[in-house]
Enzyme design. Sequence first.
Site, mmCIF file in Angstrom:
data_model
loop_
_atom_site.group_PDB
_atom_site.id
_atom_site.type_symbol
_atom_site.label_atom_id
_atom_site.label_comp_id
_atom_site.label_asym_id
_atom_site.label_seq_id
_atom_site.Cartn_x
_atom_site.Cartn_y
_atom_site.Cartn_z
ATOM 1 C CD GLU A 1 36.432 36.957 11.029
ATOM 2 O OE1 GLU A 1 36.785 37.217 9.779
ATOM 3 O OE2 GLU A 1 37.188 36.245 11.668
ATOM 4 C CG ASP B 1 40.447 35.372 13.554
ATOM 5 O OD1 ASP B 1 40.069 36.223 12.964
ATOM 6 O OD2 ASP B 1 41.241 34.541 13.501
#
Length: 578
Positions: free
Chosen positions: A294, A221
């Site tokens: 990401e 993330d």
Amino acid sequence: MTSWASIAFVLGLGLLAVDASAPWWQTASFYQIYPRSFKDSDGNGIGDLNGVTEKLEYLKEIGVTATWLSPFLRSPMADFGYDISDFKEVDELFGTMEDFEKLVARAKQLNVKIILDFVPNHSSDECDWFIRSAAGEEKYKDYYIWHPGFVENGVRRPPSNWVSVFRGSAWEWNEQRQEYYLHQFHKKQPDFNFRNPVVREEMNNVLRFWLEKGVDGFRVDAIYHAFEVEADENGNYPDEPRNDWTDDPDEYGYTHKIYTVDQPETPHLVYEWREILDQFQREHGGDERILMVETWSPIDIVMHYYGNETAEGAQIPFNFQLISNLNADSDAYHYEYLINNWLSKMPSGKSANWVIGNHDKNRVGSRFGAERIDLFNILLLTLPGCSITYQGEELGMLDGYVSWEDTVDPQACNGHEADYMWNSRDPARTPMHWTNGKLAGFTTGSETWLPVAADYAERNVQTERGIPLSHLNVYKRLQQLRQEPAIQQGAAEIKAVNGYVLAVERYLSGNYVYISLLNIFEHIENVNLNDVFSGLPSTFQYALVTDKSIRQLGDKVSSSSVTLMPYESVVLRSTTTI
């Protein structure tokens, strides 16, 4: 009405064995599950791990290779699981560690791989590490980014003008430690100090722990936030320059992000994690473990995450070119440019990936129009490389309406009621539609954590299974076509026929040629494929049609004249091999 059985003969001809030596992830179909909204097993209105386990067979039904699970670790839920207080424990809201182990065991039986959401940029402020850091304990005092700020005219101010993604200063005062800590997201999400090798090893051990639990990889993330610019010789941080498009100092876009994202050290952190995964595989065997990262960075920076001359990086640095740069008015030339730009910039020997939806963006049908839902699924699943589908996009789910009173997303709640819908991620996170019954079959309870979308009776698994050309059945047929060697292993050529139609050709010597034709707009279009691609066979068959098609599966068509109805997308297959 077209019957899907009528295409069996089309699929059955000319199949060759797919290259067994290719890495499993290279052309995999990934499926993102947001557990809170996927399936509730205990009636409390919140999805959980047992709900995921219950529906794993559905993933097999729709041809999924691996599923990425958004966070389910222990958390106060200030950002719905992305604020983790214990990186090695399951939050009781989602179940127990035993529940997770059962999920992994069942997934392995079904040959569905499990990808864990790894959140390294920050922890919760209720994490034991942060509590100890705030107390000044020697081992933990530099686990996070701390600074006393400055006192001017008797008033204390933050160390810099850095702004949080969730609005307001990225610095929060801690009364106990008498210093500010950095939080690029919610104030309950303090940023780790990755310049501290002890922190790096803590996070390395988190990876090792979950690898031992049997996960097949990690989605990392917000990696581009992991490092900030290093403090100067006085321990201070520079202000970021102003942007001129907003005068609101609390708006994230108020400053130009040159010191808080995309620092040069960040890709090397991913290289370090890749080595941990590769070392685990060398020691334990099994299939390759993967990293999906990401980063909403410029494309040239994203490419660094693949690796460099001396180190391997992430197998899948998320390709957000389509999700970031297309809109409802984009023409076929824009699609062509974005796709080919990624393929041309990608390092030699690496594989492409394609993302068009996730839990942070409005749903595909809401962004581009419901008439384009099949178009994007066809594009996603016939381009070269792997695909990532967000739960419900295979059904054509649209954003659910969530009132200001029901809104829970901090990104919206930290703003103003007048414009909350522009910032809220809740509409894309409403519960999954399983049936046309009460609360869409998501829960046996009487309420859900977010409202169920009003159109659930029309767009749900149960109903769409029974409609031959539903979004779900188009998606399932695409997954079958995706197993063809030309689509698994073949070369690709992506061209705009004109401003309205995009064409994707997939071809492999000894196999049939496949061409996806996507009519992006509301006009009837006629295409001469020979003006677009060279050396084509003269005759094609319809290998996939949608509810906008007037042709039937298996119908033959000349390569010199293919008519597309408004918003129609199809997949054609040559009648002869090349």
